[in-house]
Design an enzyme around this catalytic site. Structure first.
Site, PDB file in Angstrom:
ATOM      1  N   HIS A  41       0.845  -1.198   0.000  1.00  0.00           N
ATOM      2  CA  HIS A  41       0.000   0.000   0.000  1.00  0.00           C
ATOM      3  C   HIS A  41       0.876   1.243   0.000  1.00  0.00           C
ATOM      4  CE1 HIS A  41      -4.121   1.732   0.737  1.00  0.00           C
ATOM      5  NE2 HIS A  41      -3.330   2.792   0.864  1.00  0.00           N
ATOM      6  N   HIS A  43       1.318   4.853  -2.473  1.00  0.00           N
ATOM      7  CA  HIS A  43       0.878   5.662  -3.611  1.00  0.00           C
ATOM      8  C   HIS A  43       2.070   6.322  -4.301  1.00  0.00           C
ATOM      9  CE1 HIS A  43      -3.466   5.352  -2.912  1.00  0.00           C
ATOM     10  NE2 HIS A  43      -3.136   5.294  -1.631  1.00  0.00           N
ATOM     11  N   HIS A 225      -9.739   0.682  -2.239  1.00  0.00           N
ATOM     12  CA  HIS A 225      -9.743   1.249  -0.894  1.00  0.00           C
ATOM     13  C   HIS A 225     -11.153   1.117  -0.317  1.00  0.00           C
ATOM     14  CE1 HIS A 225      -5.966   2.981  -2.078  1.00  0.00           C
ATOM     15  NE2 HIS A 225      -5.883   3.794  -1.061  1.00  0.00           N
ATOM     16  N   GLU A 228     -12.072   3.131   5.485  1.00  0.00           N
ATOM     17  CA  GLU A 228     -11.170   4.108   6.098  1.00  0.00           C
ATOM     18  C   GLU A 228     -12.007   5.291   6.571  1.00  0.00           C
ATOM     19  OE1 GLU A 228      -7.153   6.672   4.969  1.00  0.00           O
ATOM     20  OE2 GLU A 228      -8.583   6.153   3.401  1.00  0.00           O
ATOM     21  N   ASP A 307       1.284   7.142   2.196  1.00  0.00           N
ATOM     22  CA  ASP A 307       1.898   8.313   1.560  1.00  0.00           C
ATOM     23  C   ASP A 307       2.977   8.876   2.474  1.00  0.00           C
ATOM     24  OD1 ASP A 307       0.141   8.898  -0.910  1.00  0.00           O
ATOM     25  OD2 ASP A 307      -1.360   8.765   0.675  1.00  0.00           O
TER      26      ASP A 307
END
Length: 369
Positions: A41, A43, A225, A228, A307
């Protein structure tokens, strides 16, 4: 929406006691960077080094806000619309410094170098080519540039890399179908999965069922996704409508014990990103991310950094949080690493090698011995 996640159902009386299990022969904590693992995971722009962001911004005369310079890492909170908009705006500004093919190649190469230093033997990096297409000649040339950069980075670092092409929830589902067809064209040539990212509150999973059907028929993993910013209902949609093989985040599945049991039974891997959850306000503290609940429920997990450019921490930090905040000992940390490898699209030979090296790490012997 309540941002704080439910407390784990099964916790240690002293959650840090198991960290004592993570000691080597000298009595020092065993090195988590030496633990072989897969990173599933991450980006694309979000993987950039902060120093590279600042350097490229100066080179291309891109003004960076204080949140990406003096006040980095930025203070974020994305459980409301305004907070998510600010988070997305900072990401878009960071992406704007990638002006040339060499900038993009540098990002991928440095990301692979950082992954190697963190113990990743396999990386799956997620990219929405729509965000780069105008600068690099269109969707197809962008994907080919990314894949070429990936091949170079693999050769330079020894880290295996798969690409996940992701659709944007805030765009029309027809755009997602276009990306799914493009992704399928490169299945077996570097593209391993099809994802769905951005604000869960602005695009329901069932709107994108057609795109994911194209991707699955083309042999790609389904890796949307979900769970979340929205709760268990979002997770359920991803499982039932998109036939998710993995789920980006998925932590709010703990709100529905039956759903969590189903996730465990189906062996769906949850890509859990503890530092990201805290930075975005999904969990109040790292101790509130329900790692222990998920683990003891039998859910497969792959820890991820999401990220690093915006959250300020990479993959090893996520394992450190599992150790210090949730009491995961060496055997459990090794099992988390195995789960990340098993949930990946890595070739069989890569999987076998990484799993063998995890065993060696747990025994405290050098890999390959």
């Amino acid at each position: 929406m309540e941002a704080r996640l439910a407390s784990p159902r099964h916790v240690h009386d002293h959650p840090r006691h198991a960290a004592l299990d993570g000691l080597d022969a000298r009595g020092a904590a065993r090195d988590l960077a030496a633990l072989p693992k897969a990173h599933l995971h991450l980006h694309f722009t979000g993987s950039m080094r902060h120093s590279t962001l600042v350097e490229l911004a100066a080179r291309h005369e891109v003004h960076l806000p204080d949140a990406l310079v003096e006040d980095w890492p930025p203070s974020l909170h994305a459980t409301d619309e305004r907070g998510w908009f600010r988070f997305q705006r900072l990401y878009d500004i960071a992406r704007s410094v990638l002006r040339t093919p060499e900038d993009l190649r540098r990002l991928v190469r440095e990301t692979a170098e950082d992954e190697a230093a963190e113990g990743s033997g396999w990386l799956e990096i997620q990219v929405d080519p729509s965000g780069y297409a105008a600068r690099f000649g269109g969707l197809t040339p962008t994907v080919e540039l990314v894949l070429d950069a990936v091949r170079e980075a693999e050769q330079a670092t020894g880290v295996g890399i798969g690409v996940v092409i992701a659709a944007n929830r805030t765009r029309h589902p027809l755009d997602a179908k276009t990306l799914a067809r493009l992704a399928v064209r490169y299945a077996g040539r570097g593209v391993v999965g099809f994802g769905l990212s951005n604000d869960e509150r602005r695009g329901r999973a069932y709107d994108f069922e057609g795109a994911f059907r194209i991707a699955r028929r083309g042999g790609l993993l389904s890796v949307p996704h979900g769970g979340e910013l929205l709760g268990a209902g979002s997770v359920r949609e991803c499982l039932e409508t998109l036939s998710a093989d993995r789920l980006g985040h998925g932590v709010r599945a703990v709100e529905d014990p039956r759903l969590l049991e189903r996730i465990a039974d189906r062996e769906v891997t949850l890509e859990v990103c503890p530092a990201s959850n805290v930075s975005l306000g999904v969990a109040a503290t790292a101790a509130d991310v329900p790692l222990r609940t998920l683990y003891e429920a039998g859910a497969r997990m792959a820890l991820g950094a999401d990220d690093p450019l915006l959250f300020g921490s990479r993959l090893v930090r996520q394992y450190e949080l599992a150790r210090t905040e949730h009491g995961f000992g060496d055997a459990e940390l090794a099992e988390l690493a195995r789960q990340s490898i098993r949930g990946s699209a890595a070739p069989d030979a890569v999987r076998r090698k990484l799993l063998s090296d995890v065993d060696a790490w747990e025994r405290g012997t050098p890999a390959g011995r």
